[in-house]
Design an enzyme around this catalytic site. Structure first.
Site, short mmCIF file in Angstrom:
data_model
loop_
_atom_site.label_atom_id
_atom_site.label_comp_id
_atom_site.label_asym_id
_atom_site.label_seq_id
_atom_site.Cartn_x
_atom_site.Cartn_y
_atom_site.Cartn_z
N CYS A 25 58.17 68.69 35.55
CA CYS A 25 57.46 69.93 35.89
C CYS A 25 58.19 71.18 35.42
O CYS A 25 57.58 72.22 35.20
CB CYS A 25 57.24 70.01 37.40
SG CYS A 25 56.31 68.62 38.07
N HIS A 52 54.73 77.06 38.84
CA HIS A 52 54.23 75.74 38.50
C HIS A 52 53.17 75.33 39.51
O HIS A 52 53.33 75.55 40.71
CB HIS A 52 55.40 74.75 38.49
CG HIS A 52 54.99 73.32 38.60
ND1 HIS A 52 54.09 72.74 37.74
CD2 HIS A 52 55.34 72.35 39.49
CE1 HIS A 52 53.92 71.47 38.07
NE2 HIS A 52 54.65 71.22 39.15
N ASN A 65 47.63 69.27 39.20
CA ASN A 65 49.00 69.44 38.70
C ASN A 65 49.09 68.88 37.28
O ASN A 65 48.98 67.66 37.08
CB ASN A 65 49.97 68.71 39.64
CG ASN A 65 51.42 68.88 39.22
OD1 ASN A 65 51.73 69.42 38.17
ND2 ASN A 65 52.33 68.40 40.06
#
Length: 360
Positions: A116, A285, A315
């Site tokens: 990530c 994020h 995500n």
């Protein structure tokens, strides 16, 4: 010493929209259950035999190149951040180079596996290369295809409902305007919690770390056959026990993320001689809307100072920041002179932040 700035940006997401309601057909879940825990309403999935991590990256890259007003042949370095490459090896960077039709330029292509945090690790790397005078026009991409490797059953719902596919790209160039550039970046990691958010099988570890650290929940029979070599990379037991899918301990990730996000944002702002009051837009994020809301509240940021799009895409790990930043720019939420802060937290654990004055 030159500074670096983003001169072009673009993103691409597959056309297939998968809603929370769609997922109820393959697992025990509900739209309410998913929204309450993650804030996600829908996500995008690729056409499984027609699109890949690299093809998504190509589309995003071409848009960023056009936005920067350069030719693809002008690129002198590629940085590709992903946790879902097309092949175990070679990396996706060289595949992107080939698909863009610039393999003959023989420029270097670097793959980054920081999950990530990958895009921000990549931005830091690009910034340092430009400051050193090594490169002048860098293509930085974050791209992911999660949908082909998730457990679409009730067993895997805690993970599978979260992730989506997509790509974002930027062109990072040298600038002689230090006031409109990347002002500071910071990166961190702590491998103590490596297995809390992981994709461990198949793999070459042969159960070594599981035994060494007494990690529970990853039991697999690593007994080898009568052949003298091999036999531990994958086996039928991994398939039978569903170990070939991602693993996430959500509470552990949440607790660490809400602590490290504010820390790294504050640290990076201070490195730039700035504070939270100077932020025009925070682009975090997109892991979980509840995490982002908690962090914004903790730091005293208004809703209009934070950009979230996880509701639409889920995500997309390394792709989430460039996708969100691209959309924010397109919507007029990012303008020249704005102080933009980017922050990420993910598997590893890794976390990072960047502070930049938007120069385009």
């Amino acid at each position: 010493m030159p500074h670096s700035t983003i001169t072009g940006i673009g993103h691409y997401v597959p056309k297939n929209v998968v809603t929370n309601q769609d997922l109820t057909a393959v697992m025990e879940t509900s739209d309410e259950w998913i929204r309450e825990r993650t804030g996600i309403e829908e996500r995008r999935y690729i056409d499984r035999t027609k699109e890949t991590t690299t093809t998504l990256a190509v589309e995003a890259s071409l848009r960023a190149i056009e936005d920067a007003g350069i030719e693809k042949e002008d690129i002198d370095f590629i940085i590709f951040a992903t946790l879902s490459p097309d092949y175990y090896f070679p990396g996706a960077g060289v595949l992107l180079q080939r698909e863009l039709g610039i393999a003959k330029t023989e420029i270097a292509a670097l793959d980054i596996r920081a999950q990530c945090s990958g895009f921000l690790y990549g931005l830091t790397t690009a910034d340092q290369f430009i400051r050193a005078g090594t490169y002048k026009k860098i293509l930085l991409v974050g791209a992911e295809v999660h949908s082909v490797g998730l457990d679409f059953s009730t067993r895997g719902r805690n993970v599978s409902v979260i992730f989506g596919d997509g790509a974002g790209a930027v062109i990072v160039e040298a600038t002689d305007e230090p006031e409109n550039s990347v002002l500071a970046t910071r990166m961190h990691s702590d491998g103590t919690y490596a297995e809390k958010l992981s994709y461990m099988y198949p793999g070459s570890h042969g159960g070594y770390f599981i035994e060494k650290y007494g990690i529970e929940g990853f039991d697999v029979d690593f007994a080898v056959n009568d052949q003298p070599y091999g036999g531990v990379f994958w086996n039928q037991d991994m398939l039978d026990k569903g170990r070939i899918y991602p693993h996430m301990e959500g509470q552990a990730v949440f607790k660490m993320a809400v602590r490290k996000f504010p820390e790294v944002i504050t640290e990076t702002l201070e490195a730039a001689g700035l504070g939270v009051k100077d932020i025009d837009l925070l682009v975090p994020h997109q892991a979980n809307l509840r995490i982002n809301q908690f962090v914004a509240h903790t730091m005293g940021l208004r809703d209009d100072q934070v950009y979230n799009n996880i509701m639409r895409y889920g995500n997309t790990t390394a792709a989430s920041i460039p996708i969100a930043l691209s959309e924010a720019r397109d919507e007029g939420r990012v303008k020249k002179g704005d102080l933009v802060t980017l922050a990420a937290f993910g598997a590893g654990f890794t976390w990072a932040a960047a502070v930049l004055r938007w120069g385009k």
